[in-house]
Design an enzyme around this catalytic site. Structure first.
Site, PDB file in Angstrom:
ATOM      1  N   THR A  18       0.844  -1.184   0.000  1.00  0.00           N
ATOM      2  CA  THR A  18       0.000   0.000   0.000  1.00  0.00           C
ATOM      3  C   THR A  18       0.881   1.237   0.000  1.00  0.00           C
ATOM      4  O   THR A  18       2.014   1.192   0.456  1.00  0.00           O
ATOM      5  CB  THR A  18      -0.858   0.001   1.304  1.00  0.00           C
ATOM      6  OG1 THR A  18      -1.618  -1.200   1.371  1.00  0.00           O
ATOM      7  CG2 THR A  18      -1.781   1.180   1.380  1.00  0.00           C
ATOM      8  N   GLY A  56      -0.872  -3.656   5.187  1.00  0.00           N
ATOM      9  CA  GLY A  56      -1.933  -4.649   5.131  1.00  0.00           C
ATOM     10  C   GLY A  56      -2.707  -4.756   6.427  1.00  0.00           C
ATOM     11  O   GLY A  56      -3.214  -3.777   6.960  1.00  0.00           O
TER      12      GLY A  56
END
Length: 531
Positions: free
Chosen positions: A351, A434
């Site tokens: 991410t 995550g």
């Protein structure tokens, strides 16, 4: 706490006018360029996020999802859920007919509709002041003319070689000479540059309809996927009201499900019931308490959190004081809780998180992801769009909160956050990593509120999380051996983490001094900057 200037580290960035923090230096520079040319925080955030789709392709991309919180100078907040849904035709019955009992990470069925590009446009229309043509220039330039691969990007790329090799287009695009590019290698993505230019010229519709959409659908159908052009065309961003809860005089805002933000608030609610500040920040008691709160809160997550249209219980009930009281009674300070029912975590994911605060006090907390490294590993070859695999979170069989269904959004790990103090903006922050993210939010906030750390120190501070299957604790290398021994005495299995845990960015707003105080995680390549 004060920084030890004889130890490795860096100071936070202090600025008066504006500040930005991202996980990649080229993205930080792009955001600053927009701010200094008169753009606002939303403009700068989109320019940075677009650059990161090019320069951090293992973490984010045009084929991923996005969530954001935009906060006005007076404390008014707006939330944006830019996550996509499963194809309308996808169902447990269809998967069963094909003999599929679990959705694999590289399956075309793991690809949900990418929501990020639509979310960029929605954010711009709601709060921006610049056009895509102005904001995508840097991203297009890096894709067309090349950018140097940064050290952390290289490390992640090397670990994803096997996945990329399983797709011919991904191999050609991302593995020059059959291997991951080296640090400093110049990478160019001409097809992605054309796609970014199409978005700059025609807006989000150029991505969700026409040639780019046709390339995405043809790629998935060639692999047995059931996504249609109609599924892509229906992509939309949902405006949502942030969910808030106070923690020791600070109001912490998260987005509601289908993200896991409320779980960070559950964790903070549990931790608030203990005198955390009396414990050593690096000692076994602090980490025992944090990990027990995390294990309990994640058990709640896995039992209930999914698309809100499919939840059996409202998120407000999960944050009620009597429910958190009930959960808190499970925690013992002298030993580990033997079992937490209903907990089944999936692997770590990738991410990008960034935050920007501008001269007028507009703040953006934005997170964007392709889920696992390089998402599904499925590349649409003509458009250069790497497709995420957020649908890997779905259960293929009936009877679960997160069972797959046509048009359903999966449970999301990526969560932006924001903090208010006395009703005024105080902290724009987020944590990558995550499933760690909800735990990371609680860790960061307690570092600042309970231990008096500045944003950079709070980000730098060592982290711990638990293994998804065994619940063994995994500790970063800077947590001392004495702390690990103490945790073992409480009944925990403890081992050293094999990699850094997550990443983070944050900007603190000091109203009294008229300052912005920004930090960026050394676990990534990026930095904070301001003026």
């Amino acid at each position: 706490m004060r920084r030890d200037f004889e130890a490795p580290g860096r100071s936070p960035v202090y600025a008066r006018e504006a500040a930005v923090a991202t996980s990649h230096p080229l993205a930080t520079s792009a955001a600053l360029e927009v701010l200094q040319s008169g753009g606002n925080a939303v403009d700068a955030a989109i320019a940075a996020a677009a650059v990161q789709t090019v320069v951090e392709p293992q973490m984010t991309g045009l084929g991923g999802d996005l969530f954001a919180i935009v906060t006005e100078a007076d404390g008014r907040m707006a939330g944006f859920n830019g996550s996509g849904a499963a194809p309308k035709a996808l169902s447990p019955e269809l998967l069963a007919e094909r003999g599929i009992t679990a959705i694999e990470a590289t399956s075309p069925h793991a690809v949900t509709v990418p929501g990020a590009v639509r979310a960029w446009e929605t954010l711009l229309k709601a709060h921006g002041s610049r056009s895509f043509k102005q904001l995508l220039k840097r991203a297009i330039d890096y894709a067309q003319n090349g950018y140097p691969v940064a050290p952390r990007v290289n490390r992640d790329w090397q670990e994803a070689v096997g996945k990329l090799q399983s797709n011919a287009a991904a191999t050609k695009y991302y593995l020059p000479k059959g291997e991951a590019p080296a640090i400093g290698d110049i990478m160019k993505f001409p097809h992605m540059a054309e796609t970014l230019q199409a978005i700059a010229d025609g807006g989000a519709d150029a991505f969700y309809t026409g040639a780019i959409a046709e390339d995405i659908i043809a790629t998935l159908k060639g692999l047995g996927g059931v996504m249609t052009l109609e599924d892509l065309a229906a992509a939309h961003t949902t405006a949502v009201a942030p969910v808030v809860r106070d923690y020791r005089g600070h109001t912490i805002a998260e987005l509601p499900p289908n993200g896991q933000g409320v779980i960070a608030l559950v964790m903070l609610g549990l931790l608030e019931r203990f005198d955390l500040g009396s414990l050593s920040p690096i000692g076994p008691e602090r980490f025992h308490l944090e990990m027990e709160a995390a294990r309990i809160a994640y058990g709640v997550r896995d039992k209930f959190i999914t698309d809100p249209n499919y939840m059996d219980i409202g998120h407000a009930r999960l944050l009620s004081e009597d429910y958190i009281d009930q959960l808190s009674h499970l925690i013992r300070m002298d030993r580990k809780l033997p079992e937490v029912p209903g907990n089944s975590l999936a692997p770590q994911t990738d991410t990008i998180y960034l935050t920007v605060v501008d001269k007028d006090g507009l703040s953006v907390s934005l997170i964007q992801s392709v889920f696992q490294p390089f998402g599904s590993g499925i590349l649409a070859p003509k458009s250069g769009v790497m497709l995420h695999n957020r649908g890997f979170s779905f259960k293929a069989t009936p009877g679960h909160a997160n069972t797959v269904a046509g048009g359903k959004r999966p449970m999301h790990t990526i969560i932006p956050a924001f903090g208010l103090k006395d009703g005024h903006p105080w902290l724009s922050f987020g944590v990558m990593g995550g499933h760690y993210q909800a735990c990371g939010h609680a860790h960061l906030i307690t570092n600042i509120v309970d231990y008096g750390m500045d944003p950079q120190m709070a980000i730098d501070f060592p982290r711990m999380f638990f293994d998804r299957e065994t619940h063994a604790l995994e500790a970063e290398k800077l947590i001392p051996a004495s702390t690990l021994d103490g945790l073992k005495g409480f009944g925990h299995e403890v081992r050293r983490s094999s990699e850094p845990i997550g990443g983070s960015q944050a900007i603190m707003i000091d109203r009294a001094k008229g300052l912005l105080i920004a930090g960026s995680d050394p676990r990534k390549d990026g930095h904070a900057a301001g003026y």
